[in-house]
Design a protein around this motif. Sequence first.
Motif, PDB file in Angstrom:
ATOM      1  N   LEU A  16      24.124  -2.490  42.338  1.00 17.53           N
ATOM      2  CA  LEU A  16      23.909  -1.435  41.355  1.00 17.53           C
ATOM      3  C   LEU A  16      24.672  -1.817  40.095  1.00 17.53           C
ATOM      4  O   LEU A  16      25.903  -1.845  40.083  1.00 17.53           O
ATOM      5  N   LEU A  17      23.964  -2.126  39.023  1.00 21.75           N
ATOM      6  CA  LEU A  17      24.575  -2.554  37.778  1.00 21.75           C
ATOM      7  C   LEU A  17      24.823  -1.343  36.883  1.00 21.75           C
ATOM      8  O   LEU A  17      24.072  -0.376  36.910  1.00 21.75           O
ATOM      9  N   ARG A  18      25.882  -1.420  36.077  1.00 20.63           N
ATOM     10  CA  ARG A  18      26.194  -0.338  35.146  1.00 20.63           C
ATOM     11  C   ARG A  18      26.555  -0.919  33.790  1.00 20.63           C
ATOM     12  O   ARG A  18      27.351  -1.844  33.690  1.00 20.63           O
ATOM     13  N   GLU A  19      25.918  -0.385  32.761  1.00 21.59           N
ATOM     14  CA  GLU A  19      26.257  -0.776  31.398  1.00 21.59           C
ATOM     15  C   GLU A  19      26.223   0.455  30.513  1.00 21.59           C
ATOM     16  O   GLU A  19      25.541   1.440  30.817  1.00 21.59           O
ATOM     17  N   MET A  20      26.955   0.387  29.390  1.00 18.67           N
ATOM     18  CA  MET A  20      26.965   1.480  28.441  1.00 18.67           C
ATOM     19  C   MET A  20      26.122   1.118  27.229  1.00 18.67           C
ATOM     20  O   MET A  20      26.312   0.063  26.619  1.00 18.67           O
ATOM     21  N   ILE A  21      25.183   1.978  26.886  1.00 11.71           N
ATOM     22  CA  ILE A  21      24.408   1.859  25.653  1.00 11.71           C
ATOM     23  C   ILE A  21      24.803   3.067  24.812  1.00 11.71           C
ATOM     24  O   ILE A  21      24.283   4.166  25.012  1.00 11.71           O
ATOM     25  N   GLY A  22      25.764   2.873  23.904  1.00 12.48           N
ATOM     26  CA  GLY A  22      26.322   4.021  23.198  1.00 12.48           C
ATOM     27  C   GLY A  22      26.969   4.952  24.213  1.00 12.48           C
ATOM     28  O   GLY A  22      27.747   4.512  25.065  1.00 12.48           O
ATOM     29  N   PRO A  23      26.623   6.247  24.183  1.00  6.81           N
ATOM     30  CA  PRO A  23      27.216   7.187  25.138  1.00  6.81           C
ATOM     31  C   PRO A  23      26.417   7.315  26.439  1.00  6.81           C
ATOM     32  O   PRO A  23      26.695   8.180  27.254  1.00  6.81           O
ATOM     33  N   ILE A  24      25.422   6.443  26.631  1.00  7.09           N
ATOM     34  CA  ILE A  24      24.552   6.525  27.802  1.00  7.09           C
ATOM     35  C   ILE A  24      24.931   5.458  28.833  1.00  7.09           C
ATOM     36  O   ILE A  24      24.980   4.273  28.512  1.00  7.09           O
ATOM     37  N   ASP A  56      33.864  11.324  33.336  1.00  9.60           N
ATOM     38  CA  ASP A  56      34.055  10.436  32.189  1.00  9.60           C
ATOM     39  C   ASP A  56      33.480  11.088  30.933  1.00  9.60           C
ATOM     40  O   ASP A  56      32.264  11.142  30.744  1.00  9.60           O
ATOM     41  N   LYS A  57      34.349  11.571  30.067  1.00  3.97           N
ATOM     42  CA  LYS A  57      33.899  12.277  28.865  1.00  3.97           C
ATOM     43  C   LYS A  57      33.180  11.372  27.874  1.00  3.97           C
ATOM     44  O   LYS A  57      32.460  11.856  26.998  1.00  3.97           O
ATOM     45  N   ALA A  58      33.366  10.063  28.004  1.00  8.04           N
ATOM     46  CA  ALA A  58      32.693   9.122  27.104  1.00  8.04           C
ATOM     47  C   ALA A  58      31.206   9.011  27.431  1.00  8.04           C
ATOM     48  O   ALA A  58      30.412   8.584  26.587  1.00  8.04           O
ATOM     49  N   VAL A  59      30.832   9.388  28.647  1.00  5.51           N
ATOM     50  CA  VAL A  59      29.430   9.316  29.066  1.00  5.51           C
ATOM     51  C   VAL A  59      28.770  10.669  28.830  1.00  5.51           C
ATOM     52  O   VAL A  59      29.216  11.683  29.352  1.00  5.51           O
ATOM     53  N   ARG A  60      27.698  10.673  28.040  1.00 10.65           N
ATOM     54  CA  ARG A  60      27.019  11.926  27.717  1.00 10.65           C
ATOM     55  C   ARG A  60      25.605  12.005  28.303  1.00 10.65           C
ATOM     56  O   ARG A  60      24.909  12.995  28.125  1.00 10.65           O
ATOM     57  N   GLY A  61      25.220  10.946  29.015  1.00 10.81           N
ATOM     58  CA  GLY A  61      23.922  10.939  29.664  1.00 10.81           C
ATOM     59  C   GLY A  61      23.790   9.715  30.539  1.00 10.81           C
ATOM     60  O   GLY A  61      24.547   8.747  30.395  1.00 10.81           O
ATOM     61  N   VAL A  62      22.847   9.768  31.478  1.00  8.14           N
ATOM     62  CA  VAL A  62      22.642   8.673  32.430  1.00  8.14           C
ATOM     63  C   VAL A  62      21.164   8.298  32.462  1.00  8.14           C
ATOM     64  O   VAL A  62      20.296   9.178  32.438  1.00  8.14           O
ATOM     65  N   VAL A  63      20.898   7.008  32.487  1.00 12.39           N
ATOM     66  CA  VAL A  63      19.541   6.500  32.729  1.00 12.39           C
ATOM     67  C   VAL A  63      19.573   5.728  34.033  1.00 12.39           C
ATOM     68  O   VAL A  63      20.433   4.866  34.239  1.00 12.39           O
ATOM     69  N   LEU A  64      18.660   6.051  34.922  1.00  6.61           N
ATOM     70  CA  LEU A  64      18.554   5.364  36.202  1.00  6.61           C
ATOM     71  C   LEU A  64      17.326   4.465  36.159  1.00  6.61           C
ATOM     72  O   LEU A  64      16.192   4.950  36.048  1.00  6.61           O
ATOM     73  N   ALA A  65      17.563   3.163  36.216  1.00 12.57           N
ATOM     74  CA  ALA A  65      16.489   2.176  36.095  1.00 12.57           C
ATOM     75  C   ALA A  65      16.530   1.229  37.294  1.00 12.57           C
ATOM     76  O   ALA A  65      17.325   1.404  38.216  1.00 12.57           O
ATOM     77  N   ALA A  66      15.666   0.209  37.273  1.00  9.40           N
ATOM     78  CA  ALA A  66      15.615  -0.741  38.384  1.00  9.40           C
ATOM     79  C   ALA A  66      15.125  -2.091  37.905  1.00  9.40           C
ATOM     80  O   ALA A  66      14.320  -2.175  36.974  1.00  9.40           O
TER      81      ALA A  66
END
Length: 274
Positions: A16-24, A56-66
Motif C-alpha cells: 500500500l503506497l502513500r504519497e501527498m499531493i498538496g493536502p491530499i 493528521d491535520k495536514a491531510v484534508r482529503g484521501v484518494v484511494l487508487a490502485a
Amino acid sequence: MSPQAARAPSPLQRILLREMIGPIAVLTLNRPAARNSLSTAMIASLHAELDDIGGDKAVRGVVLAANGPAFSAGHDMKELTARRTDPDRGRAFFAETMNACSAMMQAIVSLPKPVVAAVQGIATAAGCQLVASCDLAVASDAASFATPGVDIGLFCSTPMVALSRNVPRKQAMEMLLTGEPVPAARAREIGLVNRVVAAGAEREAAIALAQQVALKSAYTVKLGKEAFYRQAEMSLADAYRYAAEVMTENMMARDAEEGIGAFIEKRTPTWRDE
C-alpha cells in the motif's frame, strides 16, 4: 513531500503506497499481480493508514487508487482457501478476516475527512465494497463493478452492506443475484460512482475532487460527514431532530460565523477549522 510520504516503507506498507499531493493523501493498492486482492495484510495496512490520517491535520482529503489493470478483485481467495486445512476448516480465520475487513470499511466511513475512490479497472466483491464505502468515487470509462460471489457459491454478504447503502434495492439485488459486471456509465446512473472520465484520467480527477472539498472548513466537513451517515440510519423524525441539533452546534462554530460573515460581506472566508 511530507515526512509520511518520504518514510521508508515497512513490509506491510509496500503493498500500500502513500504519497501527498498538496493536502491530499493518495493511498495506492499495490498488489497488481494479485489484482489488488484484499489480503489480511492489505486490510491491516489500509486500516493503519486510515487511523494515521485521521489524526493528521495536514491531510484534508484521501484518494484511494490502485496500480495495475484491476482496482481490486476482493478478498484473497487463495489466502482464505489455504486455511481449509486448519482444525476448524478455517472458520476462525474466515471470521477474523471478514470482521477485520468490515472494521476497515467502517473506518473509511468514520474518517473525519472525505475519501474519494479512483477506479481504473474492475472492482469486484469486496473491491466493489471498497468503492461503495468511499464518500465519493471517480471511475475510468474502462472500469466495471460486480459482486460475483454467487457464481462461486459465496454470496457477497458483506459487500452487500455497502452496496445496498449506495444504490437502489432492485439494482443492488440484480448485481448480487446475477454477479454480472456493471460498466462505469451504468454505475454512475445507479449512484455507485459520481463521475466517469476517460481512461487514465481517473486519478487526477479524483485528486481534483478531493482538493475541491479540501478548500472548505475541515471542521464543517467533519461535522457534516458524520451527520450524513448517522441520520441515514434514523427515522425521518429522528433524523430531523438530530440534524437540527447538529446545525445549531455548527452555527456556534467559529468557521460558520466567519463563513456567513464573509458571504454577507462578499469576501473569501479564512478558515481556522474550528
